[in-house]
Design a protein around this motif. Structure first.
Motif, PDB file in Angstrom:
ATOM      1  N   ASP A 121      59.414  48.251  87.779  1.00 44.34           N
ATOM      2  CA  ASP A 121      58.171  48.351  86.801  1.00 44.34           C
ATOM      3  C   ASP A 121      58.491  50.036  86.230  1.00 44.34           C
ATOM      4  N   ASN A 122      58.795  50.857  87.085  1.00 45.05           N
ATOM      5  CA  ASN A 122      59.022  52.478  86.498  1.00 45.05           C
ATOM      6  C   ASN A 122      60.103  52.266  85.256  1.00 45.05           C
ATOM      7  N   LEU A 123      61.321  51.680  85.669  1.00 44.13           N
ATOM      8  CA  LEU A 123      62.523  51.479  84.861  1.00 44.13           C
ATOM      9  C   LEU A 123      61.915  50.832  83.507  1.00 44.13           C
ATOM     10  N   VAL A 124      61.038  49.829  83.341  1.00 45.22           N
ATOM     11  CA  VAL A 124      60.771  49.132  82.261  1.00 45.22           C
ATOM     12  C   VAL A 124      59.695  50.340  81.462  1.00 45.22           C
ATOM     13  N   ALA A 125      58.826  50.800  81.971  1.00 50.36           N
ATOM     14  CA  ALA A 125      58.114  51.931  81.623  1.00 50.36           C
ATOM     15  C   ALA A 125      58.702  52.847  80.694  1.00 50.36           C
ATOM     16  N   SER A 126      59.602  53.384  81.496  1.00 52.34           N
ATOM     17  CA  SER A 126      60.350  54.686  80.973  1.00 52.34           C
ATOM     18  C   SER A 126      61.551  54.182  79.870  1.00 52.34           C
ATOM     19  N   PHE A 127      61.967  53.061  79.869  1.00 56.01           N
ATOM     20  CA  PHE A 127      63.062  52.623  78.998  1.00 56.01           C
ATOM     21  C   PHE A 127      62.621  53.016  77.492  1.00 56.01           C
ATOM     22  N   PRO A 128      61.659  52.657  76.764  1.00 51.24           N
ATOM     23  CA  PRO A 128      61.324  52.739  75.429  1.00 51.24           C
ATOM     24  C   PRO A 128      61.696  54.330  75.145  1.00 51.24           C
ATOM     25  N   GLY A 129      61.044  55.305  75.583  1.00 48.88           N
ATOM     26  CA  GLY A 129      61.255  56.554  75.422  1.00 48.88           C
ATOM     27  C   GLY A 129      62.688  57.170  75.621  1.00 48.88           C
ATOM     28  N   PHE A 130      63.418  56.406  76.380  1.00 50.15           N
ATOM     29  CA  PHE A 130      64.810  56.964  76.899  1.00 50.15           C
ATOM     30  C   PHE A 130      65.762  56.411  75.557  1.00 50.15           C
ATOM     31  N   VAL A 131      65.532  54.993  75.133  1.00 47.28           N
ATOM     32  CA  VAL A 131      66.454  54.535  74.138  1.00 47.28           C
ATOM     33  C   VAL A 131      65.989  55.302  72.785  1.00 47.28           C
ATOM     34  N   GLU A 132      64.849  55.653  72.628  1.00 41.94           N
ATOM     35  CA  GLU A 132      64.111  56.244  71.271  1.00 41.94           C
ATOM     36  C   GLU A 132      64.959  57.608  71.273  1.00 41.94           C
ATOM     37  N   GLU A 133      64.962  58.265  72.260  1.00 41.12           N
ATOM     38  CA  GLU A 133      65.587  59.551  72.278  1.00 41.12           C
ATOM     39  C   GLU A 133      66.989  59.761  71.943  1.00 41.12           C
ATOM     40  N   ILE A 134      67.679  58.677  72.593  1.00 33.63           N
ATOM     41  CA  ILE A 134      69.025  58.417  72.291  1.00 33.63           C
ATOM     42  C   ILE A 134      69.469  58.195  71.047  1.00 33.63           C
ATOM     43  N   GLN A 135      68.593  57.256  70.258  1.00 35.31           N
ATOM     44  CA  GLN A 135      68.744  57.106  68.834  1.00 35.31           C
ATOM     45  C   GLN A 135      68.441  58.412  68.052  1.00 35.31           C
ATOM     46  N   LEU A 136      67.493  59.238  68.355  1.00 33.61           N
ATOM     47  CA  LEU A 136      67.165  60.348  67.652  1.00 33.61           C
ATOM     48  C   LEU A 136      68.048  61.663  67.893  1.00 33.61           C
ATOM     49  N   GLN A 137      68.567  61.681  68.964  1.00 34.87           N
ATOM     50  CA  GLN A 137      69.600  62.848  69.489  1.00 34.87           C
ATOM     51  C   GLN A 137      70.763  62.418  68.795  1.00 34.87           C
ATOM     52  N   LEU A 138      71.341  61.149  69.121  1.00 34.17           N
ATOM     53  CA  LEU A 138      72.687  60.821  68.702  1.00 34.17           C
ATOM     54  C   LEU A 138      72.564  60.356  67.290  1.00 34.17           C
ATOM     55  N   GLU A 139      72.361  61.110  66.146  1.00 36.46           N
ATOM     56  CA  GLU A 139      71.859  60.524  65.071  1.00 36.46           C
ATOM     57  C   GLU A 139      73.295  59.926  64.420  1.00 36.46           C
ATOM     58  N   ASP A 140      74.432  60.312  64.720  1.00 32.07           N
ATOM     59  CA  ASP A 140      75.611  59.755  64.002  1.00 32.07           C
ATOM     60  C   ASP A 140      76.144  58.306  64.567  1.00 32.07           C
ATOM     61  N   ALA A 141      75.458  58.403  65.805  1.00 30.53           N
ATOM     62  CA  ALA A 141      75.681  56.925  66.492  1.00 30.53           C
ATOM     63  C   ALA A 141      75.447  55.719  65.664  1.00 30.53           C
ATOM     64  N   GLU A 142      76.023  54.714  65.424  1.00 31.67           N
ATOM     65  CA  GLU A 142      75.846  53.716  64.370  1.00 31.67           C
ATOM     66  C   GLU A 142      75.458  52.407  65.151  1.00 31.67           C
ATOM     67  N   SER A 143      75.913  52.331  66.317  1.00 27.24           N
ATOM     68  CA  SER A 143      75.950  50.882  67.065  1.00 27.24           C
ATOM     69  C   SER A 143      75.558  51.293  68.758  1.00 27.24           C
ATOM     70  N   LEU A 144      74.508  50.518  69.022  1.00 27.34           N
ATOM     71  CA  LEU A 144      74.102  50.685  70.435  1.00 27.34           C
ATOM     72  C   LEU A 144      74.402  49.111  71.232  1.00 27.34           C
ATOM     73  N   HIS A 145      75.106  49.255  72.466  1.00 24.81           N
ATOM     74  CA  HIS A 145      75.083  47.757  73.193  1.00 24.81           C
ATOM     75  C   HIS A 145      74.320  48.019  74.390  1.00 24.81           C
ATOM     76  N   ILE A 146      73.442  47.355  74.659  1.00 20.72           N
ATOM     77  CA  ILE A 146      72.662  47.336  75.945  1.00 20.72           C
ATOM     78  C   ILE A 146      72.643  46.439  76.695  1.00 20.72           C
ATOM     79  N   MET A 192      72.068  43.417  74.177  1.00 18.42           N
ATOM     80  CA  MET A 192      70.972  43.832  73.073  1.00 18.42           C
ATOM     81  C   MET A 192      71.630  44.818  72.450  1.00 18.42           C
ATOM     82  N   THR A 193      71.189  45.014  71.141  1.00 18.29           N
ATOM     83  CA  THR A 193      71.812  46.182  70.155  1.00 18.29           C
ATOM     84  C   THR A 193      70.423  46.707  69.656  1.00 18.29           C
ATOM     85  N   GLU A 194      70.629  47.894  68.771  1.00 19.80           N
ATOM     86  CA  GLU A 194      69.481  48.722  68.005  1.00 19.80           C
ATOM     87  C   GLU A 194      68.640  47.729  67.289  1.00 19.80           C
ATOM     88  N   GLN A 195      69.315  46.516  67.065  1.00 22.83           N
ATOM     89  CA  GLN A 195      68.435  45.646  65.981  1.00 22.83           C
ATOM     90  C   GLN A 195      67.705  44.569  66.662  1.00 22.83           C
TER      91      GLN A 195
END
Length: 347
Positions: A121-146, A192-195
């Motif tokens: 439950d903790n993981l599910v609650a914390s994940f959206p903020g984590f992946v959002e920060e990844i996308q913001l911080q790694l602005e050059d990253a074009e593709s995520l595989h999860i 999953m991907t960023e799409q």
């Protein structure tokens, strides 16, 4: 002939060739020759001399100065007269620095034993903020595989990966699971991907439930998930692992790693080999029972996972019993960012 006379003759011949050009000047040439001055006898002030940009007559070499302030080069642009060599044309500077990693593969290994409901439950609650920060911080990253795997041969998975250790989870079953089909994913495959709607899709796949084997094998599951056998066409993890992507491995368990074969140095060597031998292209995040845990009664200290994670340049350890995983994931962003900046492309 004196130098003064030679210069005067050169000027008169050059001016004679300008009688039909209407006084036009090539702007670049005019700028260069406008500063050329004739030398007068001592006592007379120097004067500037306008020179032509084209000529209809050929000047005898013996009437030209021995040296010239500008040299003529062949005209290949279709113009009527000589061009003046002003040196190399400045370019746009050095080529831009190559971007850091453009692709990131995130594998979550989630313990699905009986004691893991709160942690999932903790993981599910914390994940959206984590992946959002990844996308913001790694602005050059074009593709995520999860992708998500469990710590055993997960029986709730979709065929043909039902009961396959390390098979990416697309369907859950059992106590405290999401008990749902989590796809289809936009990739058309089992990750999953960023799409994708990641908050929804990840919440489904990561809530693997608590009906799993109590003999957890998180490292063996990770190595299977990242290995070549399950990456073959038509297999459970086809297309997930990319040679030119930064790998982020996230291990989440409240138990010591006693189920996987081998020892921490073996796991380290094998996973580095799977990434072409470049250890710094891997980030290892372990949410476990660390030494001096906050909740010693609820989490076993995972000495072997600690040893494994600390072998990596980019390894980080967090408290499995924390009220929220968000602070750990937030701090991990800087680790991922540094690894991305130092990513070494294959070959």
């Amino acid at each position: 002939m004196t130098r003064v006379a030679a210069l005067a003759m050169f000027a008169s011949l050059a001016l004679a060739g300008c009688s039909d050009d209407g006084g036009r000047r090539d702007s670049a040439t005019a700028a260069i020759i406008s500063g050329v001055m004739t030398v007068t006898p001592s006592g007379d002030a120097p004067t500037t001399t306008d020179a032509p940009t084209s000529t209809d007559a050929t000047t005898d070499a013996t009437t030209a100065p021995a040296t010239s302030e500008a040299s003529a080069v062949d005209d290949t642009s279709g113009g009527a007269g000589p061009k003046f060599d002003i040196g190399e044309t400045p370019d746009g500077g050095p080529p831009p620095e190559p971007k850091a990693c453009l692709k990131v593969d995130l594998l979550f290994v989630v313990d699905n034993s009986a004691s893991m409901k709160d942690e999932q439950d903790n993981l599910v609650a914390s994940f959206p903020g984590f992946v959002e920060e990844i996308q913001l911080q790694l602005e050059d990253a074009e593709s995520l595989h999860i992708g998500v795997v469990s710590t055993d041969k997960y029986e709730g998975n979709q065929d043909p990966c039902d009961g396959v250790l390390g098979g990416l989870i697309t369907q859950t079953d059992g106590s405290n699971s999401s008990n749902a089909y989590c796809g289809p994913y936009v990739s058309g495959l089992r990750f999953m991907t960023e799409q994708d709607d990641l908050a929804t899709r990840f919440a489904c796949a990561a809530q693997v439930g608590t009906s799993g084997d109590s003999d957890e094998k998180p490292l063996q599951a990770a190595l299977r998930a990242l290995g070549p056998q399950l990456a073959m066409p038509g297999q459970c993890n086809e297309g997930f692992v990319r040679e030119d992507a930064l790998l982020v491995l996230v291990i989440i368990t409240d138990e010591e790693e006693d189920g996987s074969s081998g020892d921490p140095p073996d796991w380290f060597s094998e996973i580095v080999a799977l990434k072409g031998g470049v250890e710094t292209n891997i980030v290892t995040l372990a949410l476990i029972g660390p030494e001096n845990p906050e909740c010693a009664s609820a989490a076993e200290i995972a000495y072997r996972i600690i040893e494994f994670a600390e072998m990596f340049t980019y390894g980080s350890i967090g408290q499995i019993c924390a009220d929220s995983f968000q602070p750990f994931f937030h701090d991990a962003i800087s680790v991922i960012d540094q690894a991305c900046e130092n990513f070494m492309p294959p070959g």
